[in-house]
Design an enzyme around this catalytic site. Structure first.
Site, PDB file in Angstrom:
ATOM      1  N   GLU A  32      -0.693  -4.894  13.110  1.00 38.58           N
ATOM      2  CA  GLU A  32       0.447  -4.521  14.019  1.00 38.58           C
ATOM      3  C   GLU A  32       1.091  -3.068  12.883  1.00 38.58           C
ATOM      4  OE1 GLU A  32       3.244  -2.887  13.929  1.00 38.58           O
ATOM      5  OE2 GLU A  32       4.471  -4.196  13.546  1.00 38.58           O
ATOM      6  N   CYS A  75       9.400  -0.452  13.179  1.00 40.97           N
ATOM      7  CA  CYS A  75       7.733   0.752  13.964  1.00 40.97           C
ATOM      8  C   CYS A  75       7.942   0.415  15.366  1.00 40.97           C
ATOM      9  CB  CYS A  75       6.854  -0.276  13.267  1.00 40.97           C
ATOM     10  SG  CYS A  75       7.670  -2.610  13.829  1.00 40.97           S
TER      11      CYS A  75
HETATM   12  P1  NAD Z   1       0.917   2.800   2.627  1.00 34.44           P
HETATM   13  O1  NAD Z   1      -0.122   2.460   3.553  1.00 34.44           O
HETATM   14  O2  NAD Z   1       0.950   2.951   0.827  1.00 34.44           O
HETATM   15  O3  NAD Z   1       1.534   0.792   1.873  1.00 34.44           O
HETATM   16  C1  NAD Z   1       1.697   0.054   3.445  1.00 34.44           C
HETATM   17  C2  NAD Z   1       2.370  -1.476   2.964  1.00 34.44           C
HETATM   18  O4  NAD Z   1       0.010  -1.513   2.610  1.00 34.44           O
HETATM   19  C3  NAD Z   1       3.009  -1.951   1.578  1.00 34.44           C
HETATM   20  O5  NAD Z   1       3.224  -2.471   1.422  1.00 34.44           O
HETATM   21  C4  NAD Z   1       1.257  -1.661   0.503  1.00 34.44           C
HETATM   22  O6  NAD Z   1       2.359  -2.855  -0.684  1.00 34.44           O
HETATM   23  C5  NAD Z   1       0.624  -2.791   1.778  1.00 34.44           C
HETATM   24  N1  NAD Z   1      -1.002  -2.569   1.082  1.00 34.44           N
HETATM   25  C6  NAD Z   1      -0.972  -1.212  -0.236  1.00 34.44           C
HETATM   26  N2  NAD Z   1      -2.452  -1.911   0.024  1.00 34.44           N
HETATM   27  C7  NAD Z   1      -2.914  -2.142   0.340  1.00 34.44           C
HETATM   28  C8  NAD Z   1      -4.373  -2.869   0.368  1.00 34.44           C
HETATM   29  N3  NAD Z   1      -5.298  -2.459  -0.539  1.00 34.44           N
HETATM   30  N4  NAD Z   1      -4.229  -4.349   1.139  1.00 34.44           N
HETATM   31  C9  NAD Z   1      -3.110  -4.706   0.883  1.00 34.44           C
HETATM   32  N5  NAD Z   1      -1.716  -4.274   1.825  1.00 34.44           N
HETATM   33  C10 NAD Z   1      -1.345  -3.404   0.767  1.00 34.44           C
HETATM   34  O7  NAD Z   1       2.202   2.850   2.907  1.00 34.44           O
HETATM   35  P2  NAD Z   1       4.388   2.996   2.425  1.00 34.44           P
HETATM   36  O8  NAD Z   1       3.796   4.988   2.244  1.00 34.44           O
HETATM   37  O9  NAD Z   1       3.965   1.633   1.856  1.00 34.44           O
HETATM   38  O10 NAD Z   1       4.310   3.050   4.407  1.00 34.44           O
HETATM   39  C11 NAD Z   1       4.378   3.924   4.983  1.00 34.44           C
HETATM   40  C12 NAD Z   1       3.441   3.503   6.071  1.00 34.44           C
HETATM   41  O11 NAD Z   1       3.164   2.495   6.269  1.00 34.44           O
HETATM   42  C13 NAD Z   1       4.470   3.942   7.475  1.00 34.44           C
HETATM   43  O12 NAD Z   1       4.686   5.916   7.468  1.00 34.44           O
HETATM   44  C14 NAD Z   1       3.947   2.882   7.985  1.00 34.44           C
HETATM   45  O13 NAD Z   1       3.455   4.143   9.242  1.00 34.44           O
HETATM   46  C15 NAD Z   1       3.999   2.165   7.756  1.00 34.44           C
HETATM   47  N6  NAD Z   1       3.984   0.945   7.747  1.00 34.44           N
HETATM   48  C16 NAD Z   1       4.213   0.539   8.431  1.00 34.44           C
HETATM   49  C17 NAD Z   1       5.049  -0.802   8.933  1.00 34.44           C
HETATM   50  C18 NAD Z   1       5.274  -1.854  10.487  1.00 34.44           C
HETATM   51  O14 NAD Z   1       6.002  -2.241  11.154  1.00 34.44           O
HETATM   52  N7  NAD Z   1       4.188  -2.021  11.130  1.00 34.44           N
HETATM   53  C19 NAD Z   1       6.148  -0.781   7.975  1.00 34.44           C
HETATM   54  C20 NAD Z   1       6.201  -0.475   6.864  1.00 34.44           C
HETATM   55  C21 NAD Z   1       4.421   0.586   7.026  1.00 34.44           C
END
Ligand code: NAD
Length: 479
Positions: free
Chosen positions: A248, A282
């Site tokens: 998701e 989201c």
């Molecule tokens: P990000 O891509 O750096 O991280 C997103 C999440 O993934 C964080 O909780 C992080 O701890 C985790 N993560 C990071 N690297 C990982 C890895 N290698 N393996 C497993 N988990 C990992 O982004 P961010 O700055 O935290 O969030 C921004 C973007 O993330 C937003 O613009 C949005 O698009 C997306 N997001 C989407 C949802 C959703 O509900 N679909 C929720 C949160 C963030």
């Protein structure tokens, strides 16, 4: 300062190396807790526990699994205030929204407690008289679930409840940015006395955890809610170990507003919905395509409602919008807004700045942009913050074409009273969910899913059970 622990094999433990990571309060920027940084050995123990737990849990009869989920729901109700206050403290959302999030977790466990008892296989007439065919639904195996910081408990419950209902064991990795409320919820769930190893929760460096768990080949299902970037990383790992995935990955919610509705009421509802959880949602409505004949009325009412939104510390009762979750989010939102205005000529109708007067937290003004060219990055990159874009459209075809002009396809919304317009918009908009005259598309009882880059597989509803079960065909020869 709070020191969190992890749940591995039925025991609450620190990291084998004693290393920890800091958790901050987004309303002040201060460090308020630490969480263990799991080592490869900790993760190895979690996987061994999940494998043992799976063997026991899959054999547990559905009615007993169902009762444990129901007890977990009751325990979450009992801990509602503890979980909600931790959530506000580490994530920033107003306390009323945190309490509502706890309530959605209860809903998840109640709904999937029922689903546990309704896992139906089938029998099929064979092509030969001397064969009998049975199709069984079996739990897929140990699950690795990765959940983000925007709804740290709801999105964890959305994976834990169906996985446990199906008979899977689970290793949950709560977002390291905000793990405390989730760990508190896991404590409540574990008080329902799931066998050791069935429920595990680990914290630490997300890259190390995902590489170790998925790379092992011992996890049979990966479920992520997060960004497209991380989704691609995890899918590459899952490809190498041939592990089933559900993803998701966010959205860029288009909203079509026609001229046959109560424009003022829709505009005010839209603004309140947009700025819930500071837009870090989201399914947040983000791009508003409004019939040109009512765009002035819509924009006026949207801006009036935006101006009334009280930004502040989520612990204060009058706060309607808290800080953003992190400085990373704050910088990214500010960058996208400035790029839209300065490089692409968008008009800034409200907000567009950090708020420094409230304190040292990650506060940003509720922001409204007008006349943003479709080519501006903010029109196709999920802003994931308190930003709305409003544009005029002349025809429904134009609105649908522009609604579909992003890589995303999660939630879309249409506001009109005309049956033919509802049909045309809901059939042609590229989205996993369509809200017609409402924004309430997220519910335990119906599938929550995306198309295009928004993801793979469905959560919620009876469809969620498909993600955690496999079909086994048994062909019996009879004489
Ligand atoms: P990000 O891509 O750096 O991280 C997103 C999440 O993934 C964080 O909780 C992080 O701890 C985790 N993560 C990071 N690297 C990982 C890895 N290698 N393996 C497993 N988990 C990992 O982004 P961010 O700055 O935290 O969030 C921004 C973007 O993330 C937003 O613009 C949005 O698009 C997306 N997001 C989407 C949802 C959703 O509900 N679909 C929720 C949160 C963030």
């Amino acid at each position: 300062m709070r020191r969190e622990t992890m749940l591995i094999d039925g025991l609450w433990v620190g990291s084998g190396s004693s290393a920890t990571l800091d958790i901050d309060d987004p309303a002040t920027g201060e460090i308020i807790a630490t969480a263990p940084a799991a080592t490869a050995q900790d993760l190895e123990r979690a996987m061994a526990a999940a494998e043992r737990g799976f063997i026991e849990w899959r054999r547990t009869v559905a009615w007993d699994r169902s009762e444990k989920l129901r007890q977990a729901a009751r325990n979450i109700v009992a801990d509602r205030e503890i979980i909600a206050s931790l959530l506000t403290e580490e994530q920033g959302k107003p306390l009323a929204q945190a309490r509502a999030e706890v309530d959605t977790c209860v809903e998840q466990f109640e709904w999937f407690a029922d689903e546990a008892r309704r896992i139906y296989g089938r029998t099929v007439d064979a092509t030969h008289r001397d064969l009998r065919i049975e199709v069984r639904r079996e739990p897929i195996g140990p699950v690795a679930a990765f959940t983000p910081w925007n709804f740290p408990i709801m999105l964890a419950a959305r994976k834990m409840a169906p996985a446990l209902a199906a008979g899977c064991s689970i290793i949950l990795t709560p977002a390291i940015e905000a793990p405390s409320a989730c760990l508190a919820m896991v404590r409540a769930i574990q008080r329902a006395e799931f066998p050791a190893g069935v429920v595990n929760a680990v914290t630490g460096d997300p890259a190390l955890i995902s590489e170790t768990l998925i790379g092992s080949g011992r996890i049979r299902k990966v479920s992520l809610t997060g960004s497209i970037r991380v989704g691609k990383l995890l899918m590459k790992l899952a490809a190498d170990s041939m592990t089933n995935v559900s993803m998701e990955l966010g959205g860029h919610g288009p909203v079509i507003v026609w001229d046959d509705v109560d424009v003022e009421a829709v505009a005010r509802l839209s603004a309140r919905t947009k700025f819930r959880n500071a837009g870090q949602v989201c399914v947040s409505p983000t791009r508003f395509y409004v019939r040109s004949s009512v765009i002035d009325e819509f924009t006026r009412a949207f801006l009036a409602e935006t101006a009334s939104i009280r930004v502040g510390d989520g612990r204060h009762a009058e706060t309607a919008m808290g800080p953003l979750a992190s400085t990373r989010r704050l910088d990214e939102v500010d960058r996208l807004v400035h790029d839209a205005v300065e490089t692409h000529g968008a008009a800034l109708a409200a907000g567009g700045r950090r708020i420094r007067s409230i304190g040292t937290g990650h506060y940003y003004e509720p922001t409204v942009l007008l006349d943003v060219p479709d080519a501006a990055p903010i029109m196709s990159t999920e802003p994931f913050g308190p930003v709305a874009m409003i544009a005029a459209v002349e025809s429904l075809d134009e609105a649908i074409t522009r609604a579909n002009a992003t890589p995303y396809g999660l939630a879309a919304y249409v506001f009109t009273r005309d049956v033919e317009r509802i049909r045309k918009a809901s059939e042609n908009v590229e989205a996993g969910m369509v809200g017609v005259n409402n924004y309430l598309v997220s519910t335990a009882v119906a599938p929550f899913s995306g198309v295009k880059a928004s993801g793979i597989g469905a959560e919620n509803g009876t469809e969620a059970m498909d993600s955690y079960t496999t079909a086994k065909t048994v062909v019996v020869g009879v004489t």
